[in-house]
Enzyme design. Structure first.
Site, short mmCIF file in Angstrom:
data_model
loop_
_atom_site.label_atom_id
_atom_site.label_comp_id
_atom_site.label_asym_id
_atom_site.label_seq_id
_atom_site.Cartn_x
_atom_site.Cartn_y
_atom_site.Cartn_z
N THR A 66 0.86 -1.18 0.00
CA THR A 66 0.00 0.00 0.00
C THR A 66 0.89 1.23 0.00
OG1 THR A 66 -1.63 1.28 1.27
CG2 THR A 66 -0.14 -0.08 2.55
N GLU A 110 -5.01 -0.65 -10.40
CA GLU A 110 -6.25 -1.28 -9.93
C GLU A 110 -7.10 -1.70 -11.11
OE1 GLU A 110 -8.66 0.68 -7.09
OE2 GLU A 110 -7.27 0.24 -5.46
N ASP A 137 -8.81 -2.88 -0.05
CA ASP A 137 -9.62 -2.01 -0.89
C ASP A 137 -10.89 -1.72 -0.11
OD1 ASP A 137 -9.95 -0.57 -3.27
OD2 ASP A 137 -11.37 -2.03 -4.02
N PHE A 145 -11.51 11.55 7.02
CA PHE A 145 -11.18 11.80 5.62
C PHE A 145 -12.31 11.20 4.76
CE2 PHE A 145 -10.05 7.53 4.11
CZ PHE A 145 -9.91 6.86 5.31
N GLY A 146 -12.19 11.39 3.46
CA GLY A 146 -13.11 10.74 2.52
C GLY A 146 -14.57 11.00 2.86
P1 IMP Z 1 -9.23 3.05 -0.43
O1 IMP Z 1 -9.63 1.71 -0.92
O2 IMP Z 1 -8.78 3.04 0.98
O3 IMP Z 1 -8.28 3.72 -1.34
O4 IMP Z 1 -10.53 3.96 -0.41
C1 IMP Z 1 -11.44 4.04 -1.49
C2 IMP Z 1 -12.38 5.20 -1.28
O5 IMP Z 1 -13.16 5.00 -0.10
C3 IMP Z 1 -11.72 6.57 -1.12
O6 IMP Z 1 -12.56 7.52 -1.73
C4 IMP Z 1 -11.68 6.79 0.36
O7 IMP Z 1 -11.71 8.16 0.68
C5 IMP Z 1 -12.95 6.07 0.80
N1 IMP Z 1 -12.76 5.51 2.13
C6 IMP Z 1 -12.09 4.38 2.45
N2 IMP Z 1 -12.08 4.18 3.77
C7 IMP Z 1 -12.76 5.24 4.29
C8 IMP Z 1 -13.06 5.62 5.62
O8 IMP Z 1 -12.71 4.97 6.61
N3 IMP Z 1 -13.72 6.78 5.76
C9 IMP Z 1 -14.11 7.55 4.71
N4 IMP Z 1 -13.86 7.24 3.47
C10 IMP Z 1 -13.17 6.09 3.24
#
Ligand code: IMP
Length: 215
Positions: free
Chosen positions: A6, A32, A61, A173-174
């Site tokens: 990662t 991906e 993911d 975040f996110g």
């Molecule tokens: P990733 O797989 O961790 O890269 O996340 C994929 C998407 O889901 C991204 O848009 C992240 O911001 C969102 N995301 C993943 N985990 C979280 C979380 O715990 N809180 C908020 N958004 C998340």
């Protein structure tokens, strides 16, 4: 030793909290694959990561699934966050009666071994289940199909059910500000509080239990 492939060091720190073995980060930004479910995306990532590292790896993911939108944005969560933004995701569901949703996190493990080689609790009768049928169908070449079959992946999924709400809170975040769990959005919680609930934590806990029993 567990190798977590990662680019996000925070995920490695979180994984270390669940695993007795030391967790090493390899910051390989693997391409991906696009697919309609997280497990397929993660499984493909785990195989690519395994080939890159040459030893046992995990990848993760995650994404948000919204029931009223038939699971959207799901595996496209990152793209949707970057393009629409969370405020517009909220607008999409603001008028829905059912605003239930879930954060889903998948940890995918690949060590190159077929599952027959591993003792229980791996159910050898189910080993094919870990490779999603749609993934085989969507493989681009015969070589890809054969290769996928030779590289089984173990999938561990963590799910947190919640509700989509108007954005609240400054933390996280996110999608955290629009995801409410038990009266609070993830963005209103401390990191420690959120980590005890998080989908990634739930998936990591399942992986840790399996790894522990497997040794
Ligand atoms: P990733 O797989 O961790 O890269 O996340 C994929 C998407 O889901 C991204 O848009 C992240 O911001 C969102 N995301 C993943 N985990 C979280 C979380 O715990 N809180 C908020 N958004 C998340």
């Amino acid at each position: 030793m567990v190798t977590f492939v990662t680019t996000n060091a925070g995920k490695v720190t979180e994984a270390q909290e669940y695993l007795d073995d030391p967790v090493e980060q390899v910051a390989f930004d693997y391409p991906e694959r696009q697919a309609d479910d997280l497990a397929t995306v993660a499984a493909h990532g785990a195989r690519t990561a395994y080939r890159h590292v040459g030893g046992p790896v995990i990848v993760d993911d995650s994404g948000l699934t919204i029931d009223a939108l038939d699971g959207f944005p799901g595996p496209y969560s990152s793209y949707v966050e970057d393009t629409l933004g969370i405020e517009r995701v909220w607008n999409l569901v603001a008028d829905e009666d059912d605003r239930s949703a879930a954060f889903r996190g998948v940890i995918a493990y690949c060590d190159g071994d077929p599952f027959e080689a591993t003792p229980e609790p791996v159910d050898t009768d189910r080993r094919g289940d870990d490779i999603d049928a749609t993934e085989r169908a969507s493989a681009t070449t015969d070589e890809q199909v054969a290769d996928d079959e030779q590289l089984p992946v173990r999938i561990f999924e963590g799910v947190v059910p919640g509700t989509i709400v108007e954005p609240r809170g400054e933390g996280g975040f996110g999608y955290d500000p629009v995801f409410e769990f038990d009266g609070q959005t993830f963005a209103e919680m401390s990191t420690a509080e959120k980590n005890t609930i998080s989908h990634r934590g739930r998936a990591l806990a399942k992986f840790a239990e399996w790894l522990h029993l497997r040794v």
